[in-house]
Scaffold this motif. Sequence first.
Motif, short mmCIF file in Angstrom:
data_model
loop_
_atom_site.label_atom_id
_atom_site.label_comp_id
_atom_site.label_asym_id
_atom_site.label_seq_id
_atom_site.Cartn_x
_atom_site.Cartn_y
_atom_site.Cartn_z
N HIS A 101 -22.45 8.77 4.14
CA HIS A 101 -22.61 8.46 5.58
C HIS A 101 -22.37 7.08 6.09
CE1 HIS A 101 -24.73 9.69 9.71
NE2 HIS A 101 -23.28 9.97 9.76
N ALA A 102 -23.07 6.20 5.22
CA ALA A 102 -23.08 4.65 5.29
C ALA A 102 -21.66 4.13 5.29
CB ALA A 102 -24.31 4.14 4.52
N VAL A 103 -20.91 4.58 4.72
CA VAL A 103 -19.69 3.89 4.13
C VAL A 103 -18.53 4.96 4.81
CG1 VAL A 103 -20.53 2.50 2.35
CG2 VAL A 103 -19.58 4.83 1.83
N ARG A 104 -18.78 5.60 5.56
CA ARG A 104 -17.73 6.59 6.07
C ARG A 104 -16.45 6.13 6.53
NH1 ARG A 104 -18.36 11.77 9.85
NH2 ARG A 104 -16.26 11.72 9.47
N ASP A 105 -16.44 5.00 7.16
CA ASP A 105 -15.21 4.27 7.65
C ASP A 105 -14.40 4.02 6.30
OD1 ASP A 105 -17.32 2.45 7.08
OD2 ASP A 105 -16.26 0.73 7.72
N GLN A 328 -36.71 -0.49 11.46
CA GLN A 328 -35.52 -0.80 11.66
C GLN A 328 -34.79 0.61 12.20
OE1 GLN A 328 -32.79 -2.39 8.69
NE2 GLN A 328 -31.03 -1.85 9.65
N ARG A 329 -35.13 1.54 11.44
CA ARG A 329 -34.56 2.90 12.16
C ARG A 329 -34.87 3.37 13.24
NH1 ARG A 329 -35.75 6.62 6.64
NH2 ARG A 329 -34.97 5.09 5.20
N GLN A 331 -35.93 1.30 15.69
CA GLN A 331 -34.99 0.27 16.71
C GLN A 331 -33.68 0.94 16.91
OE1 GLN A 331 -35.13 -3.87 15.83
NE2 GLN A 331 -37.23 -4.02 16.38
N ALA A 332 -33.07 1.27 15.47
CA ALA A 332 -31.56 1.72 15.88
C ALA A 332 -31.34 2.93 16.69
CB ALA A 332 -31.22 2.02 14.26
N ALA A 333 -32.19 3.90 16.67
CA ALA A 333 -32.25 5.06 17.35
C ALA A 333 -32.55 4.68 18.87
CB ALA A 333 -33.57 6.06 16.90
N ARG A 334 -33.19 3.56 19.26
CA ARG A 334 -33.50 3.31 20.61
C ARG A 334 -32.23 2.45 21.29
NH1 ARG A 334 -38.59 1.41 19.31
NH2 ARG A 334 -37.96 -0.58 19.19
N GLN A 335 -31.12 2.10 20.25
CA GLN A 335 -29.99 1.43 21.19
C GLN A 335 -29.32 2.43 21.80
OE1 GLN A 335 -29.84 -1.96 20.32
NE2 GLN A 335 -31.84 -1.51 19.88
N ALA A 336 -29.11 1.94 23.02
CA ALA A 336 -28.59 2.86 24.10
C ALA A 336 -27.00 2.75 23.73
CB ALA A 336 -28.79 2.44 25.52
N GLN A 337 -26.45 4.05 23.78
CA GLN A 337 -25.04 4.08 23.63
C GLN A 337 -24.61 4.72 25.04
OE1 GLN A 337 -23.44 2.72 20.80
NE2 GLN A 337 -25.31 2.07 20.30
N ASN A 338 -24.19 3.94 25.94
CA ASN A 338 -23.86 4.58 27.31
C ASN A 338 -22.88 5.49 27.52
OD1 ASN A 338 -26.39 3.32 27.82
ND2 ASN A 338 -25.29 1.34 28.53
#
Lengths: 338, 477
Positions: A101-105, A328-329, A331-338
């Motif tokens: 998942h962390a390197v899916r790209d 960190q997790r 905070q990551a979860a809180r980042q709005a993706q509008n």
Amino acid sequence: MTMLARVADSLYWMARAIERADTYARLLEVSHAMTLESSDANGAGRRTVWEPLVEITGDLEKFLTTHRRADERSVAWFLSFSNANPNSVISCLQRARQNAHAVRDLLPTDVWEALNAVYLDLRSWPAGRISREGVYPFSRQVRRASALLQGLMDQGMRHDASWHFLRMGRYLERAEKTARLLEVKFHLIAPSDPVVMPGADLHQWRSLLRSVGADEAYLQLDIGLGSPREIARFLVVDDRFPRSVAFCLDQVSDAVDALVSGGEMLAGATPIALIAAAREELADETAVPWDGALGVAMDRVQRRCNDIDAAIAASCFAYPSGREGGQQRAQAARQAQN
Amino acid sequence: MRVNTLFEDYRVAGFYDEMFEEPAAPRGPYRGLYAGLASLRPDTFARKSELAGACYLNEGITFALHGREHPFPFDLLPRLVSTEDWSTLEAGLGQRVRALDQFLADVYGPRKCVEDGVIPYRLLASCNGYMREMVGVTPPNGRWVQFAGIDLIRDDRGAWRVLEDNLRTPSGLSYVVQNRSFMRRVFPEAFRGHDVVSVDHAPLMLRQALAYAAPEHVRDPRIVVLTPGSFNSAYYEHTFLAQQMGVPLVEGRDLVVRNRRVYVKTTTGYDPVDVIYRRIDDWYLDPVSLRPDSLLGVPGLMGAYRAGNVGISNAPGTGIADDKAVYVYLPALIRYFLGEEPILDQVRTHLLEDERDREHVLANLDSLVVKAVDGAGGYGILIGPHATPEERRVFARRIEQNPRGYIAQETVSLSRAPVFLDGRFRARHIDLRPFITYGAEPNVVPGGLTRVALQDGSLVVNSSQGGGSKDTWVLAR
């Protein structure tokens, strides 16, 4: 751009986790087969099969904190679906999936889909299925998924740095596990004369080969039944069998060479010297003790593997701000993706 | 039995229906699709719907909601946009993005629009997205915006209107591309007889636009996608866009700043970075000069940015353009900066700081929609006609305490489209989020994300609120 340190780390651990799941599924299947026919599967199997099996995985102590005794039921569960065991097949697949998942790209979509599919499918198994149907369907599915993943990686990816880090993880894991298997089994079966195939333990030796999928390949060697020494030699130094220690170390070595010549790993790094040293110790067959003392040599191989692992991590994976933490997790979860 | 029979109790009345003028009378663009459905059996359609769902699960396209992974619900019947409608929307959206970009340059620069009385300074400075740190900064090429998502709705007459602008971290482009790809996979026969404009190249459009955020002397910029990590709800999209653009996906901890240059930590050392397409909030970008507790950003990033050594897209501070009070001024800003008449209508919106306006709104809460000015994701919204008296009282109190924090809009009867639910077609409200990339010129990704409110009567289409989506076809003729 050279590969990200964190990405290399994830690829390496993804491959190791898949390989470990594959190994444990095989071991489980073979152990199960061995005990099926014995008259008191749990009684006798406990000493000869189930406890050694957990010992091979290196998790016997952990096992004994949650289980009273090693038998078919408890060990099968511990190694397949236990969430408490970080090395159970399901835990390994979960870890592999997280890393993927962390390197899916960077992974072919097919690789992700196959890994995701096997994980989701096993997760949906009802709790009792493995004891109801036996471990074969379980093991078969894990082994097939592992083979499929490996094929998809080999055929669907450029053989670039990503691929070499995957290869490094897979073969280092395999080298270590084959050595471990031999260490424990040689201690257990302890051939009195390694040059003669003992009739009494014939099925033990065949099972040992079968646990690394080597039974058929070994019998094609044209050496008859061979002997414990021949079997050990096959699993340690045969440079054409993909699960022998030597073959695996050669693959790790090749991967490191390719990374260094591609500028993806620092030249003169310690992993190179360590791999060479480990390989050197097996190069002279006459120096390897093919009797009961093989365990000592195999123990040394495992320690070498651990050193190589640590050296690779220090050389390639160290990245500036450390590992992901809970905060960190959040905070990551809180980042709005509008 | 044919699929069309599933429309038998489908109700068209009361709203603008995207597909039907009258029951069994499809609108022009939908005639081919409707006729094609006649050759399908309901169970075939249901099976295809299930297959599409499986595509999402297999790909791992899930939306994290309350800590659990859910597949993004997808409706198999596409939403069609006619050639004529699309050319108007394209022009209108491009116009809007050009105006927003110039507006941002002006706000953080000379502030002529304030001086000339187009928009009050007080309103700008009180935006949550306003960043004092950006005053006087000129991003590379003078460009603030490379990527925007602008939400459109259709009212009860079918007229398109802008509902809101998203410049902070517009999300959903990956679903546009994947919806089409799954659609081709499970429902290829639906395409027959249609001339659909492709969307597969959308990530490449984005990559082209991101090059405009690079420091001007850089010719072949090294771009990275900065993700907050796999625990973010849109992580799938970050991985997808990085993969499809062919650029590395990085986390803050992969980057370091040295001598005001940004580098990424590799297996052998440090490689320089020219453009950061960031999917983290402004305030988290740099713990040194912004939020000190940020674990997602890069210490020293803003210093490198101000020194002109790295591009950040969209530029920090673009959040003011998302403020729903600024939205009220957009038509005036378009006229002021571009000297053009706005091509797209908006929704009538009341600011609440003026006492008379506020009283009018408070007296009519049962017919209005109230939104927090910086809200997103369908949170912080009161839909007056659907709310309980208690909910309205709560919002009235909030408005009185913080009138700058809210706006009120007339309740628009969002258009509806048929959605396959429990084996029948039901009318559900939808909107459209087109994506605009802004490199040399604004380019609109053909179509966009049609979002569907799955609950009967609901006007909230956000995926964080259980909404789904449809593939959106722009017809080339």
